[in-house]
Design an enzyme around this catalytic site. Structure first.
Site, PDB file in Angstrom:
ATOM      1  N   LYS A  53       0.838  -1.203   0.000  1.00 55.59           N
ATOM      2  CA  LYS A  53       0.000   0.000   0.000  1.00 55.59           C
ATOM      3  C   LYS A  53       0.873   1.252   0.000  1.00 55.59           C
ATOM      4  O   LYS A  53       0.605   2.210  -0.736  1.00 55.59           O
ATOM      5  CB  LYS A  53      -0.927  -0.013   1.228  1.00 55.59           C
ATOM      6  CG  LYS A  53      -2.057  -1.020   1.093  1.00 55.59           C
ATOM      7  CD  LYS A  53      -2.775  -1.308   2.397  1.00 55.59           C
ATOM      8  CE  LYS A  53      -3.808  -2.426   2.186  1.00 55.59           C
ATOM      9  NZ  LYS A  53      -4.435  -2.897   3.413  1.00 55.59           N
ATOM     10  N   GLN A  97      -4.623  -1.316   9.666  1.00 57.92           N
ATOM     11  CA  GLN A  97      -4.540  -2.668   9.110  1.00 57.92           C
ATOM     12  C   GLN A  97      -5.109  -3.691  10.098  1.00 57.92           C
ATOM     13  O   GLN A  97      -4.716  -3.713  11.266  1.00 57.92           O
ATOM     14  CB  GLN A  97      -3.067  -2.990   8.775  1.00 57.92           C
ATOM     15  CG  GLN A  97      -2.865  -4.322   8.090  1.00 57.92           C
ATOM     16  CD  GLN A  97      -3.482  -4.373   6.689  1.00 57.92           C
ATOM     17  OE1 GLN A  97      -3.362  -3.449   5.898  1.00 57.92           O
ATOM     18  NE2 GLN A  97      -4.183  -5.453   6.390  1.00 57.92           N
ATOM     19  N   ASP A 120     -11.076   2.770   4.075  1.00 59.57           N
ATOM     20  CA  ASP A 120     -11.454   1.354   4.014  1.00 59.57           C
ATOM     21  C   ASP A 120     -12.972   1.204   3.893  1.00 59.57           C
ATOM     22  O   ASP A 120     -13.467   0.123   3.567  1.00 59.57           O
ATOM     23  CB  ASP A 120     -10.989   0.631   5.293  1.00 59.57           C
ATOM     24  CG  ASP A 120      -9.789  -0.274   5.041  1.00 59.57           C
ATOM     25  OD1 ASP A 120      -9.534  -0.587   3.869  1.00 59.57           O
ATOM     26  OD2 ASP A 120      -9.123  -0.652   6.023  1.00 59.57           O
TER      27      ASP A 120
END
Ligand code: NAD
Length: 293
Positions: A53, A97, A120
């Site tokens: 990422k 994460q 997200d």
């Protein structure tokens, strides 16, 4: 029928280039899109995802911040990091994460992220916006990537029967919600199958579009798929393979070879949905910037 392969590597690259061009235009106006990724602990898969990422973010000309903390971090300390990123004007997107260590309440951490920076798309505000069809919703990257794969490959979802296998918060539920929205990539008739579904093969056989997000290697077999169906494989599963140096290979939730012989289009694993997820994370960061300025 031999299926057309829907190439997620190529499409992911196109989307990343589009994002890079828009990021460059924003930069020229003095705004550099910024993404912060928070990594807690030493989970090797999480470390690899975060590394990819960060790399993709820098390649797209975005500002990237990686915050790493040991697994022993307290929930209060993690919440304080989220608070700081929430108010940092150089950061437009925040991603924590998952999974987090067991002593940390994941829901509480995700709720703390400013919904406007929730790239997200897991915050209840964004989940709700997606359900009601609010275009400002930041949408979960994996199912949003699947929609791009369908629309940009000319696969019409309008009126199609889409069967989603799996009802997770990350993939199955938002996938179904995206497919029933009005407009391109939506307007489908959606059925969601899960571990309690009766005669799942019969339901899947009635699908024009099958989206498998179960986490079980090669679960969807040719007898479950009707001739000419479009098959999207979200699954990523490790299966032992002593002939390979790593000792394993990655396979999807679909028995690829036999299903490809019947489907009209199919996504491979690897090289299908996976690369789309990171591309959509960058696209979401761009959306967050545009909605904040
Ligand atoms: P999950 O474990 O949270 O959810 C799995 C779902 O499958 C559940 O809703 C469950 O009801 C259903 N299920 C399990 N066994 C079943 C059965 N026998 N019959 C019918 N339904 C069954 O998983 P997830 O997070 O949604 O991920 C699913 C898969 O997608 C995994 O392989 C994961 O690694 C992969 N994934 C890939 C990406 C990507 O970027 N490509 C992103 C997220 C997840």
């Amino acid at each position: 029928m031999s299926a057309r392969i829907i190439d997620g590597v190529a499409l992911g690259k196109v989307i990343r280039q589009e994002v890079a061009a828009e990021a460059a235009a924003l930069k020229a106006r003095g705004i550099t899109p910024g993404l912060a990724v928070v990594l807690v602990g030493e989970n090797p898969a999480s470390k690899a995802y975060v590394g990819s990422k960060e790399k993709a973010c820098l390649e797209a000309g975005m500002h990237s911040v990686k915050v790493t903390r040991p697994a022993e971090i307290t929930e209060a300390e993690l919440l304080a990091i989220v608070d700081q990123l929430n108010t940092d004007p150089t950061i437009h997107g925040i991603l924590v994460q998952l999974p987090l260590p067991k002593h940390i309440n994941t829901e509480r951490v995700l709720l703390r992220i400013n919904p406007a920076k929730d790239v997200d798309g897991f915050h209840p505000v964004n989940v709700g916006k997606l359900v009601i069809g609010d275009p400002t919703a930041l949408k979960p990257c994996t199912p949003w990537g699947v929609i791009q794969m369908l629309t940009r490959n000319g696969i019409d979802t309008k009126g199609a029967h889409a069967v989603v296998i799996g009802r997770s918060t990350i993939v199955g539920k938002p996938m179904a919600n995206l497919l029933i929205q009005q407009g391109p990539g939506g307007d489908a008739t959606v059925t969601v199958c899960h571990s309690r579904t009766k005669d799942l093969p019969a339901v899947v056989r009635s699908a024009d579009i099958v989206i498998a997000a179960i986490g079980k290697a090669e679960f969807v077999t040719a007898d479950m798929v009707r001739d000419g169906a479009v098959v999207i494989d979200v699954g990523i599963n490790r299966v032992d393979d002593a002939s390979l140096p790593k000792g394993y290979k990655l396979v999807g939730d679909v028995a690829y070879a036999e299903v490809a012989a019947k489907a009209s289009a199919i996504t491979p694993v690897p090289g299908g949905v996976g690369p789309m997820t990171i591309a959509m994370l960058l696209a979401n960061t761009l959306q967050a910037v545009k909605q904040s300025s």
